[in-house]
Design an enzyme around this catalytic site. Structure first.
Site, PDB file in Angstrom:
ATOM      1  CE  LYS A 190      -3.596   0.579  -6.244  1.00 16.13           C
ATOM      2  NZ  LYS A 190      -3.567   0.469  -4.766  1.00 16.13           N
ATOM      3  CD  GLU A 265      -1.357  16.523  -5.642  1.00 12.30           C
ATOM      4  OE1 GLU A 265      -1.939  17.220  -6.464  1.00 12.30           O
ATOM      5  OE2 GLU A 265      -1.868  16.132  -4.576  1.00 12.30           O
ATOM      6  CB  CYS A 299       1.221  15.341   1.850  1.00 15.04           C
ATOM      7  SG  CYS A 299      -0.191  16.291   1.255  1.00 15.04           S
ATOM      8  CD  GLU A 396       5.897  12.011   4.144  1.00 17.32           C
ATOM      9  OE1 GLU A 396       6.082  10.987   3.477  1.00 17.32           O
ATOM     10  OE2 GLU A 396       5.092  12.907   3.816  1.00 17.32           O
TER      11      GLU A 396
HETATM   12  P1  NAD Z   1       2.210   4.863  -1.125  1.00 23.96           P
HETATM   13  O1  NAD Z   1       3.126   5.505  -2.103  1.00 23.96           O
HETATM   14  O2  NAD Z   1       2.696   3.673  -0.393  1.00 23.96           O
HETATM   15  O3  NAD Z   1       0.857   4.371  -1.845  1.00 23.96           O
HETATM   16  C1  NAD Z   1       0.043   5.273  -2.553  1.00 23.96           C
HETATM   17  C2  NAD Z   1      -0.702   4.503  -3.628  1.00 23.96           C
HETATM   18  O4  NAD Z   1       0.241   4.003  -4.574  1.00 23.96           O
HETATM   19  C3  NAD Z   1      -1.478   3.275  -3.119  1.00 23.96           C
HETATM   20  O5  NAD Z   1      -2.689   3.179  -3.824  1.00 23.96           O
HETATM   21  C4  NAD Z   1      -0.565   2.129  -3.471  1.00 23.96           C
HETATM   22  O6  NAD Z   1      -1.219   0.902  -3.654  1.00 23.96           O
HETATM   23  C5  NAD Z   1       0.021   2.614  -4.782  1.00 23.96           C
HETATM   24  N1  NAD Z   1       1.305   2.015  -5.154  1.00 23.96           N
HETATM   25  C6  NAD Z   1       2.278   1.531  -4.357  1.00 23.96           C
HETATM   26  N2  NAD Z   1       3.291   1.035  -5.095  1.00 23.96           N
HETATM   27  C7  NAD Z   1       2.945   1.230  -6.398  1.00 23.96           C
HETATM   28  C8  NAD Z   1       3.576   0.927  -7.634  1.00 23.96           C
HETATM   29  N3  NAD Z   1       4.764   0.320  -7.718  1.00 23.96           N
HETATM   30  N4  NAD Z   1       2.931   1.271  -8.762  1.00 23.96           N
HETATM   31  C9  NAD Z   1       1.729   1.880  -8.739  1.00 23.96           C
HETATM   32  N5  NAD Z   1       1.079   2.164  -7.598  1.00 23.96           N
HETATM   33  C10 NAD Z   1       1.686   1.848  -6.444  1.00 23.96           C
HETATM   34  O7  NAD Z   1       1.746   6.008  -0.154  1.00 23.96           O
HETATM   35  P2  NAD Z   1       0.834   5.875   1.160  1.00 23.96           P
HETATM   36  O8  NAD Z   1       1.678   5.307   2.239  1.00 23.96           O
HETATM   37  O9  NAD Z   1      -0.449   5.227   0.793  1.00 23.96           O
HETATM   38  O10 NAD Z   1       0.507   7.416   1.446  1.00 23.96           O
HETATM   39  C11 NAD Z   1       1.278   8.245   2.235  1.00 23.96           C
HETATM   40  C12 NAD Z   1       2.201   9.105   1.380  1.00 23.96           C
HETATM   41  O11 NAD Z   1       1.439   9.917   0.494  1.00 23.96           O
HETATM   42  C13 NAD Z   1       3.040  10.067   2.207  1.00 23.96           C
HETATM   43  O12 NAD Z   1       4.351  10.077   1.725  1.00 23.96           O
HETATM   44  C14 NAD Z   1       2.379  11.412   1.943  1.00 23.96           C
HETATM   45  O13 NAD Z   1       3.202  12.534   2.125  1.00 23.96           O
HETATM   46  C15 NAD Z   1       1.938  11.249   0.535  1.00 23.96           C
HETATM   47  N6  NAD Z   1       0.885  12.218   0.204  1.00 23.96           N
HETATM   48  C16 NAD Z   1       1.190  13.288  -0.583  1.00 23.96           C
HETATM   49  C17 NAD Z   1       0.228  14.256  -0.868  1.00 23.96           C
HETATM   50  C18 NAD Z   1       0.558  15.461  -1.718  1.00 23.96           C
HETATM   51  O14 NAD Z   1      -0.360  16.137  -2.141  1.00 23.96           O
HETATM   52  N7  NAD Z   1       1.806  15.780  -1.987  1.00 23.96           N
HETATM   53  C19 NAD Z   1      -1.059  14.117  -0.349  1.00 23.96           C
HETATM   54  C20 NAD Z   1      -1.335  13.011   0.466  1.00 23.96           C
HETATM   55  C21 NAD Z   1      -0.349  12.064   0.717  1.00 23.96           C
END
Ligand code: NAD
Length: 504
Positions: A190, A265, A299, A396
């Protein structure tokens, strides 16, 4: 024709199939419309619509989970060498289409070509690396005891869900999907709703490379319906998630009823600590690179600069000069260093912190402005005169925004560095070896680099502590997640078995 014009012309060609057919879900090797209709994806460069995208819902997720379930046994049982050959062909397919992936990714996410031109190749590298681990992935240990020959073996856990965010979406998807496939799992992916283009390219490449239908399925859609349904689906045995920390909590809750194994992550507010004895020229380069490359939408970015008060004035002055010289522009211009932020929502979030900084009494020493009206561009920003209690130091921001905080002693630096809910990475700059050993031992982070920016090496463990995540990727750690460990004991003789029911 400049390289920029050339990129624009090529992008037009690469976008044509998306514009004419939109993006469908891909389930069991076939295109499938979204049960929720379609949604539109827009480019952050000029806010224009790129194409329609299938709006997947629980119904599509169910079909994809069933397809992954049906494909699992044959994929699991395929000889490791045959699976390996397919993964290598996927890597070759990615390399062959690297330019297309990079240009589409830039247009979809706003990331600068300067950095994205390598992201596709890193994706290929992920497949190559895990292809090389396929053959020994199931190897276990031999743990001999007096009466038994004990062996362990590993088997793939089953169909897994992979949920990815919009920052460097292609690279991050391969980082999860490659080890899952190498382990022998089938996958339902997804991708983030804000960046669906390259996930489609990945599943196309994988199928062309010979991946059997149903082994990788892609369902587009939003977190609250498609994502949630994936976490709750009983045929899905584990969820590999990359995204925000608060979404990570939701992932755990949504998977509770089906006892899902989760790998999370999550976010970060990572410190880079610069001591007065460091190589300050290199430290400056790394500080700038680790927050302003990839639009700061990373991240592992070092978003808190902890700088020793004895060198602070000079270091910040040099920093301001360089930050003001960073080139903001069209992501397809090879000279651009910062492109637009991913979406209006994210742009609003990042720019609100400019107000927050002022209200909290910090100084906006560079940036703090938007650029133009056509897209979601902001100037690289530096906040000074800050302390670690401010929201700009605790939350963040996930943009090209750095908060500089002074410290006096090593103990104070450690206290500030650890005073955060997060614990993904830390960067330490010092030429004092014993200090580096002492400091890294007490720094609360999953990954630390000393006198270096983040340099990934695929066999090393990747992941965070505290609110930055649970679990590790990389090397054999990836297989710990995608596989079940099994113990089998074989009696080596006639050891005594306690008899019951023989007393009368
Ligand atoms: P997000 O959590 O909003 O979304 C990530 C994914 O989760 C998307 O595909 C979204 O549709 C899905 N999602 C959202 N709500 C959900 C739910 N209730 N159930 C299942 N899936 C759901 O994150 P974002 O804004 O897309 O990405 C940025 C974030 O990702 C930042 O916080 C960043 O630090 C983090 N990130 C972490 C790493 C790591 O390795 N630690 C790497 C890259 C990004």
């Amino acid at each position: 024709m400049t390289a920029f014009d050339d990129n624009l012309a090529k992008l037009d060609i690469y976008l044509a199939p998306f514009r004419s057919a939109g993006i469908q879900n891909r389930i069991a090797g076939k295109d499938a419309p979204g049960a929720g209709g379609v949604f539109q994806t827009r480019s952050p460069v000029d806010k224009s619509v790129i194409c329609n995208v299938a709006h997947g819902t629980a119904e599509n997720i169910d079909a994809a989970a069933r397809a992954a379930h049906a494909a699992f046994a044959a994929w699991r049982d395929m000889p490791a060498t045959a699976r390996r050959a397919i993964l290598i062909r996927i890597a070759e397919g990615i390399e062959a289409r690297a330019e297309e992936i990079a240009l589409c990714e830039c247009w979809d996410t706003g990331q600068a070509y300067k950095f994205m031109s390598k992201a596709a190749l890193r994706g290929a590298e992920n497949f190559r690396y895990f292809a090389d681990q396929v053959v020994q992935a199931r190897d276990g240990q031999h743990l001999k005891s007096p009466t038994l020959m004990n062996i362990t073996t590993r088997v793939p856990i089953g169909p897994v869900g992979v949920i990815t965010p919009w920052n460097t979406p292609f690279m991050l998807s391969t980082w999860k999907i490659a080890p899952a496939l190498a382990a022998g799992c089938s996958v339902v992916h997804k991708p983030a709703e804000a960046s669906p283009l390259t996930a489609r390219l990945l599943v196309e490449i994988a199928e062309e490379a010979g991946l059997p239908p149903g082994v990788l399925n892609t369902v587009n859609g939003f977190g609250e319906d498609a994502g949630k349904a994936l976490c709750a689906h009983p045929l899905i045995k584990a969820i590999a998630f990359v995204g925000e920390s608060r979404t990570g909590s939701l992932i755990t809750k949504q998977g509770a009823d089906t006892l899902k194994r989760n790998h999370l992550e999550l976010g970060g507010k990572n410190p880079v600590i610069v001591f007065e004895d460091a190589d300050l020229d290199r430290a400056l380069d790394a500080v700038i690179f680790m927050i302003y490359s990839i639009n700061g939408e990373r991240c592992t970015s070092s978003s808190r600069l902890l700088v020793q008060d004895t060198i602070r004035e000079d270091f910040e002055a040099r920093l301001i000069e360089r930050v003001n010289a960073i080139k903001v522009g069209h992501p397809l211009d090879p000279a651009t260093e910062i492109g637009p932020l991913i979406s209006e929502e994210h742009f609003d979030k990042v720019t609100r912190y400019f107000e927050t900084a002022r209200a909290e009494g910090a100084t906006i020493a560079a940036g703090g402005e938007t650029v133009g009206e056509t897209g979601y561009f902001v100037r690289p920003t530096l906040f000074t005169d800050a302390n670690n209690r401010m929201r700009i130091a605790r939350e963040e921001i996930f943009g090209p925004v750095l908060t500089s905080i002074p410290f006096g002693t090593e103990e104070e630096a450690l206290q500030i560095a650890n005073d955060t809910p997060y614990g993904l990475t830390g960067y330490v700059w010092t030429n004092d070896l014993t200090r580096a050993l002492r400091f890294t031992d007490r720094l609360e982070a999953g990954m630390i680099w000393v006198n270096s920016e983040n340099v990934r090496h695929l066999p090393t463990p990747f992941g965070g502590v505290k609110a930055s995540g649970i679990g590790r990727d990389g090397g054999d750690w990836s297989f710990d997640f995608y596989m079940e460990l099994k113990h089998i004991g074989f009696a080596t003789g006639q050891h005594k078995i306690t008899k019951l029911g023989t007393l009368s």
